[in-house]
Motif scaffolding. Structure first.
Motif, PDB file in Angstrom:
ATOM      1  N   THR A 225      15.052  -2.266   5.830  1.00 61.81           N
ATOM      2  CA  THR A 225      15.528  -3.463   6.503  1.00 61.81           C
ATOM      3  C   THR A 225      16.425  -4.274   5.582  1.00 61.81           C
ATOM      4  N   GLU A 226      17.506  -4.757   6.123  1.00 64.29           N
ATOM      5  CA  GLU A 226      18.433  -5.596   5.359  1.00 64.29           C
ATOM      6  C   GLU A 226      17.870  -7.011   5.237  1.00 64.29           C
TER       7      GLU A 226
ATOM      8  N   LYS B  43      17.733 -11.024   5.341  1.00 61.44           N
ATOM      9  CA  LYS B  43      18.379 -12.002   6.218  1.00 61.44           C
ATOM     10  C   LYS B  43      18.168 -13.392   5.633  1.00 61.44           C
TER      11      LYS B  43
ATOM     12  N   GLN C   2      21.029 -17.057   8.797  1.00 61.01           N
ATOM     13  CA  GLN C   2      20.745 -15.799   9.486  1.00 61.01           C
ATOM     14  C   GLN C   2      21.720 -14.651   9.188  1.00 61.01           C
TER      15      GLN C   2
ATOM     16  N   THR D 160      23.042 -11.325   7.589  1.00 58.61           N
ATOM     17  CA  THR D 160      22.264 -10.178   7.115  1.00 58.61           C
ATOM     18  C   THR D 160      23.059  -9.343   6.137  1.00 58.61           C
TER      19      THR D 160
END
Length: 60
Positions: free
Chosen positions: A2-3, A5, A10, A12
């Motif tokens: 998962t990148e 954030k 928000q 990413t």
């Protein structure tokens, strides 16, 4: 994987987490710390020490 954030804006992606050396420095011009922040909104993720002073004599 998962990148990351940014919790503020928000955006990413790890490419948006950047760091900058502190202006404060040792006598040999080594920065004392780095600041990690979002390059889009400036949200600060953390401050990380670069220079750590150790005790010169042992108390033990």
């Amino acid at each position: 994987m998962t990148e990351p954030k940014c919790p503020e804006c928000q955006v990413t992606g790890i490419e948006h987490i950047v760091s900058k050396d502190s202006e404060e420095a040792t006598e040999t011009k080594d920065p004392w710390f780095n600041v990690a922040y979002c390059d889009k909104c400036g949200y600060i993720y953390g401050v990380f020490a670069k220079v750590v002073h150790r005790a010169t004599s042992s108390v033990w």
